[in-house]
Scaffold this active site. Sequence first.
Site, PDB file in Angstrom:
ATOM      1  N   HIS A 141       0.850  -1.191   0.000  1.00  0.00           N
ATOM      2  CA  HIS A 141       0.000   0.000   0.000  1.00  0.00           C
ATOM      3  C   HIS A 141       0.885   1.240   0.000  1.00  0.00           C
ATOM      4  O   HIS A 141       2.036   1.204   0.465  1.00  0.00           O
ATOM      5  CB  HIS A 141      -0.894   0.014   1.235  1.00  0.00           C
ATOM      6  CG  HIS A 141      -1.956  -1.036   1.234  1.00  0.00           C
ATOM      7  ND1 HIS A 141      -3.033  -0.982   2.078  1.00  0.00           N
ATOM      8  CD2 HIS A 141      -2.111  -2.170   0.487  1.00  0.00           C
ATOM      9  CE1 HIS A 141      -3.813  -2.021   1.863  1.00  0.00           C
ATOM     10  NE2 HIS A 141      -3.270  -2.768   0.902  1.00  0.00           N
TER      11      HIS A 141
ATOM     12  N   GLU B  70       0.905   3.821   1.863  1.00  0.00           N
ATOM     13  CA  GLU B  70       1.370   4.196   3.197  1.00  0.00           C
ATOM     14  C   GLU B  70       2.543   3.336   3.637  1.00  0.00           C
ATOM     15  O   GLU B  70       3.531   3.838   4.185  1.00  0.00           O
ATOM     16  CB  GLU B  70       0.247   4.047   4.236  1.00  0.00           C
ATOM     17  CG  GLU B  70      -0.974   4.867   3.957  1.00  0.00           C
ATOM     18  CD  GLU B  70      -2.061   4.098   3.227  1.00  0.00           C
ATOM     19  OE1 GLU B  70      -1.766   3.464   2.189  1.00  0.00           O
ATOM     20  OE2 GLU B  70      -3.225   4.148   3.673  1.00  0.00           O
TER      21      GLU B  70
ATOM     22  N   CYS C 252      -6.259   1.907   5.833  1.00  0.00           N
ATOM     23  CA  CYS C 252      -6.872   0.649   6.249  1.00  0.00           C
ATOM     24  C   CYS C 252      -6.299   0.260   7.621  1.00  0.00           C
ATOM     25  O   CYS C 252      -5.318   0.854   8.088  1.00  0.00           O
ATOM     26  CB  CYS C 252      -6.593  -0.437   5.213  1.00  0.00           C
ATOM     27  SG  CYS C 252      -4.881  -1.039   5.198  1.00  0.00           S
TER      28      CYS C 252
ATOM     29  N   CYS D 173      -2.450  -0.508   7.550  1.00  0.00           N
ATOM     30  CA  CYS D 173      -1.604   0.677   7.450  1.00  0.00           C
ATOM     31  C   CYS D 173      -1.648   1.497   8.738  1.00  0.00           C
ATOM     32  O   CYS D 173      -0.617   1.994   9.197  1.00  0.00           O
ATOM     33  CB  CYS D 173      -2.011   1.519   6.249  1.00  0.00           C
ATOM     34  SG  CYS D 173      -1.653   0.693   4.677  1.00  0.00           S
TER      35      CYS D 173
END
Length: 154
Positions: free
Chosen positions: A61, A63, A91, A94
């Site tokens: 992701h 992040e 999410c 993260c």
Amino acid sequence: MISQPLIEPHLDERMMRLALQQALIAYEADEVPIGAVIAVGTRILAKSHNQVELLNDPTAHAEMLAITQATAAIGGKYLPQCTLYVTLEPCPMCMGALRWTQIGRIVYGATDPKGGYMRYSDALPHPKSIVVGGICEEECRELMVSYFRRKRRM
């Protein structure tokens, strides 16, 4: 006469626009269009976008990739002086990683009612982290809507 130091009045918006540029890179690569920037004030430590498909890695992701870059840039695992700018509410995975970094601020664009951390628990961020949502919200949301509309037509 002593002048006051200049304060960046629109820093969050300016940095979110850089995160949106990263999200556009993801969009063009047929990745879910999420972009992230980690900065200390105006100094950018990391810029990234989702690379789940490219790397065949469900943890890639924006992040997570930005955290790796930022911690490498400062030579340590904690980011209390930093701000993460991300186009979509993080999410739980993260946000859990961000908790471990003790990041100072998390600024996101659009909310994610289906997969964002708030759906599960508002206790996920580090207790000292400040979380701000809704920065450039409309642009961030529209990019996501456009991406999934395009995917449904394929």
